[in-house]
Design an enzyme around this catalytic site. Structure first.
Site, PDB file in Angstrom:
ATOM      1  N   ASP A   1       0.860  -1.184   0.000  1.00 16.49           N
ATOM      2  CA  ASP A   1       0.000   0.000   0.000  1.00 16.49           C
ATOM      3  C   ASP A   1       0.893   1.229   0.000  1.00 16.49           C
ATOM      4  O   ASP A   1       2.069   1.156   0.352  1.00 16.49           O
ATOM      5  CB  ASP A   1      -0.934   0.009   1.218  1.00 16.49           C
ATOM      6  CG  ASP A   1      -2.191   0.840   0.965  1.00 16.49           C
ATOM      7  OD1 ASP A   1      -3.238   0.257   0.628  1.00 16.49           O
ATOM      8  OD2 ASP A   1      -2.097   2.082   1.066  1.00 16.49           O
TER       9      ASP A   1
ATOM     10  N   ALA B   1     -37.450  -4.666   1.039  1.00 17.35           N
ATOM     11  CA  ALA B   1     -37.714  -3.238   0.833  1.00 17.35           C
ATOM     12  C   ALA B   1     -37.125  -2.447   1.990  1.00 17.35           C
ATOM     13  O   ALA B   1     -36.984  -2.951   3.101  1.00 17.35           O
ATOM     14  CB  ALA B   1     -39.225  -3.008   0.759  1.00 17.35           C
TER      15      ALA B   1
ATOM     16  N   GLY C   1     -26.897   1.544  -0.323  1.00 11.03           N
ATOM     17  CA  GLY C   1     -25.758   2.463  -0.239  1.00 11.03           C
ATOM     18  C   GLY C   1     -24.482   1.646  -0.361  1.00 11.03           C
ATOM     19  O   GLY C   1     -24.489   0.566  -0.929  1.00 11.03           O
TER      20      GLY C   1
ATOM     21  N   CYS D   1     -19.976   0.155  -3.264  1.00 13.31           N
ATOM     22  CA  CYS D   1     -20.014  -0.523  -4.571  1.00 13.31           C
ATOM     23  C   CYS D   1     -21.213  -0.124  -5.422  1.00 13.31           C
ATOM     24  O   CYS D   1     -21.045   0.392  -6.530  1.00 13.31           O
ATOM     25  CB  CYS D   1     -20.027  -2.027  -4.362  1.00 13.31           C
ATOM     26  SG  CYS D   1     -18.658  -2.594  -3.373  1.00 13.31           S
TER      27      CYS D   1
HETATM   28  C1  UGA Z   1     -22.313  -5.710  -3.074  1.00 12.80           C
HETATM   29  C2  UGA Z   1     -22.632  -7.084  -3.698  1.00 12.80           C
HETATM   30  O1  UGA Z   1     -23.602  -7.764  -2.914  1.00 12.80           O
HETATM   31  C3  UGA Z   1     -21.366  -7.930  -3.796  1.00 12.80           C
HETATM   32  O2  UGA Z   1     -21.656  -9.139  -4.491  1.00 12.80           O
HETATM   33  C4  UGA Z   1     -20.309  -7.146  -4.583  1.00 12.80           C
HETATM   34  O3  UGA Z   1     -19.105  -7.888  -4.695  1.00 12.80           O
HETATM   35  C5  UGA Z   1     -20.036  -5.854  -3.871  1.00 12.80           C
HETATM   36  O4  UGA Z   1     -21.251  -5.079  -3.805  1.00 12.80           O
HETATM   37  C6  UGA Z   1     -18.983  -5.111  -4.671  1.00 12.80           C
HETATM   38  O5  UGA Z   1     -19.234  -4.728  -5.808  1.00 12.80           O
HETATM   39  O6  UGA Z   1     -17.833  -5.038  -4.205  1.00 12.80           O
HETATM   40  P1  UGA Z   1     -22.086  -4.799  -0.566  1.00 12.80           P
HETATM   41  O7  UGA Z   1     -22.156  -3.449  -1.168  1.00 12.80           O
HETATM   42  O8  UGA Z   1     -21.022  -5.081   0.412  1.00 12.80           O
HETATM   43  O9  UGA Z   1     -21.910  -5.922  -1.722  1.00 12.80           O
HETATM   44  O10 UGA Z   1     -23.433  -5.073   0.207  1.00 12.80           O
HETATM   45  P2  UGA Z   1     -24.852  -5.782  -0.050  1.00 12.80           P
HETATM   46  O11 UGA Z   1     -25.072  -6.751   1.023  1.00 12.80           O
HETATM   47  O12 UGA Z   1     -24.991  -6.253  -1.428  1.00 12.80           O
HETATM   48  O13 UGA Z   1     -25.849  -4.558   0.216  1.00 12.80           O
HETATM   49  C7  UGA Z   1     -25.807  -3.398  -0.596  1.00 12.80           C
HETATM   50  C8  UGA Z   1     -26.923  -2.457  -0.210  1.00 12.80           C
HETATM   51  O14 UGA Z   1     -28.178  -2.966  -0.629  1.00 12.80           O
HETATM   52  C9  UGA Z   1     -27.058  -2.195   1.287  1.00 12.80           C
HETATM   53  O15 UGA Z   1     -27.271  -0.814   1.493  1.00 12.80           O
HETATM   54  C10 UGA Z   1     -28.284  -2.997   1.695  1.00 12.80           C
HETATM   55  O16 UGA Z   1     -28.954  -2.439   2.783  1.00 12.80           O
HETATM   56  C11 UGA Z   1     -29.120  -2.892   0.431  1.00 12.80           C
HETATM   57  N1  UGA Z   1     -30.087  -4.001   0.266  1.00 12.80           N
HETATM   58  C12 UGA Z   1     -29.659  -5.269   0.044  1.00 12.80           C
HETATM   59  C13 UGA Z   1     -31.451  -3.724   0.310  1.00 12.80           C
HETATM   60  O17 UGA Z   1     -31.869  -2.570   0.502  1.00 12.80           O
HETATM   61  N2  UGA Z   1     -32.339  -4.756   0.131  1.00 12.80           N
HETATM   62  C14 UGA Z   1     -31.930  -6.020  -0.103  1.00 12.80           C
HETATM   63  O18 UGA Z   1     -32.804  -6.905  -0.272  1.00 12.80           O
HETATM   64  C15 UGA Z   1     -30.564  -6.285  -0.139  1.00 12.80           C
END
Ligand code: UGA
Length: 441
Positions: free
Chosen positions: A30, A247, A252, A255
């Site tokens: 890093d 829902a 956020g 990613c």
């Molecule tokens: C996401 C993807 O799930 C990963 O597969 C991917 O590798 C990653 O982005 C990336 O591109 O690096 P992450 O952002 O860590 O992962 O989190 P998630 O668990 O996917 O949740 C993302 C957002 O969606 C959160 O704000 C969560 O609250 C929201 N969400 C998720 C909902 O509002 N409803 C849902 O049913 C699921």
């Protein structure tokens, strides 16, 4: 194998510690001296389950450096795990990727450069040309996107749904595939452009599901249906599946918001207007703001009102607040003149949350509050609708932005309840105001 990793951020550290756990020797580089010094002492700069234990367990196979030469020296693979944040135009900023390419020293033996960072389609071709222009023709290039979700990244790495490998040379792809020996998964082999697109399309599809169910929720609110039941019934269709149908107040994180803009911009730069993705992004922005209208419905004007925001991180089990709905909500509430207290078990208010007051527990955060808003579904908040909370609050309103609680139980406990896509409590007593009436939306 000897693996060098550029970038000791979340992706680099999870990838590096997992590859070390699979038996490889890993050097992580890093550019931030404090970060490297802390990691050498075993301190992880973010909250991610299992990473501290993996670093400790694989101490002998893991080292950290500031020196690009050291990470490349004798490496069989060089992983690029630097961040690709959005620029003002929405395009991904690839400057850190290019710095890695520029810093590569001359390499005697064949080495494979593996792109883990999320990049626009076409990046591999440009990097390939850049490597050739630098006389690094013996460096192979493989796109191997990450599909790790924060809070469960180690589990995602060790038990992935698939491993995607896009290579120019089949032998380089074979070598990367062999690196994952010990991980049981389906391997998708393809060209580099397709590998890059798989990552962007997967994230865009997940976001589309979230915005879709959020819009269904909004219609449920107007028609008297309950979105949690609707999602259950819809998700049991094997063609649709149950995932990403919760829902809430919008997605956020580091990613989704960035990747949606990058894909929209990529399409637009290529001459295509990606209408559906534009709508997905807009729905998400509006969804965060609907909480304000729900507060106004019960409290009238928010000036001088005390609102407790429970949860700051963009989702539970992480301290990551990047693009978290909490930031938009706090800013809107402060702009309305409300007093805002916040609580989160691990995330701490940053410079984007100036003006809010952090409290040590949910109970302290809601003390004297007119309303409590569940912003992140931390397990600790399942017990929120307690007699202690009722006594501590000056009002009775709970806005459940994640549908964490049972509406009937919350109401039976003496609170007014507003969820997302579920029947709401009648407004009991709008406070008298000498000012103009509150908006009713
Ligand atoms: C996401 C993807 O799930 C990963 O597969 C991917 O590798 C990653 O982005 C990336 O591109 O690096 P992450 O952002 O860590 O992962 O989190 P998630 O668990 O996917 O949740 C993302 C957002 O969606 C959160 O704000 C969560 O609250 C929201 N969400 C998720 C909902 O509002 N409803 C849902 O049913 C699921």
């Amino acid at each position: 194998m000897k693996v060098g990793i550029f970038g000791a951020g979340w992706v680099g550290l999870v990838t590096g510690s997992c590859l070390a756990d699979l038996g490889h020797d890993v050097v992580i580089r890093d550019v931030v001296p404090e970060k490297v010094a802390a990691l050498r002492e075993g301190k992880v700069p973010f909250h991610e389950e299992d990473v501290p234990e993996l670093l400790e367990r694989n101490r002998d196979r893991l080292s950290f450096t500031l020196d690009a030469g050291e990470v490349a020296d004798g490496a069989d693979f060089l992983f690029v795990c630097v961040d690709t944040p959005p620029t003002h135009s929405g395009d991904a900023d690839l400057s850190r990727v290019w710095t890695v390419i520029d810093e590569l020293p001359p390499l005697e033996e064949r080495t494979v450069l593996v792109m883990k960072s999320t990049v626009p389609v076409g990046t591999g071709e440009k990097v390939r040309a850049g490597l050739d222009a630098r006389g690094l023709g013996n460096v192979g290039y493989v796109s191997n996107p990450e599909f790790l979700a924060e809070g469960r990244a180690v589990a995602d790495f060790m038990n992935p749904d698939r491993i995607v490998i896009g290579a120019y040379e089949a032998a380089d792809g074979d070598a990367v595939e062999a690196l994952y020996d010990g991980v049981d998964s389906t391997v998708v082999r393809c060209d580099v452009n397709s590998a890059e697109m798989i990552k962007l399309a997967a994230n865009a599809f997940l976001m589309t599901r979230i915005s879709f169910i959020n819009e269904i929720a909004n219609v449920c609110e107007l028609t008297g249906a309950d979105v949690t039941k609707v999602a259950e019934g819809v998700g049991l269709d094997h063609r649709l599946g149950p995932h990403f149908l919760r829902a809430g107040i919008g997605y956020g994180g580091s990613c989704f918001p960035k990747d949606s803009l990058a894909l929209k911009q990529l399409a637009s730069n290529s001459g295509y207007h990606f209408q559906l993705l534009s709508a997905v992004i807009e729905v998400n922005e509006l969804q965060k703001r609907r909480v304000i209208a729900k507060l106004q419905k019960h409290l009238g004007r928010l000036r001088g009102k005390h609102v407790a925001l429970l949860g700051l991180a963009f989702k539970p089990h992480t301290d990551d607040m990047r693009e978290a709905p909490s930031i938009v909500l706090a800013s809107r509430l402060l702009a309305e003149g409300a007093e805002v207290t916040v609580w989160d078990p691990v995330a701490k208010p940053n410079e984007l949350l100036k003006g809010v007051t952090a409290r040590e527990s949910p109970l302290e955060a809601v003390r004297g509050a007119d309303a409590a808003v569940i912003v992140t579904e931390w397990p600790e908040l399942r017990e929120l609708a307690s007699p202690e909370t009722l006594e501590a609050m000056s009002g009775t309103l709970i806005v459940d932005g994640r549908n964490l609680l049972d509406p009937d139980e919350v109401r039976a406990a003496g609170f007014a309840y507003e969820g997302v896509g579920r029947s709401s409590s009648p407004v009991t007593a709008l406070p008298a105001s000498e000012e103009e009436p509150a908006p009713t939306t």
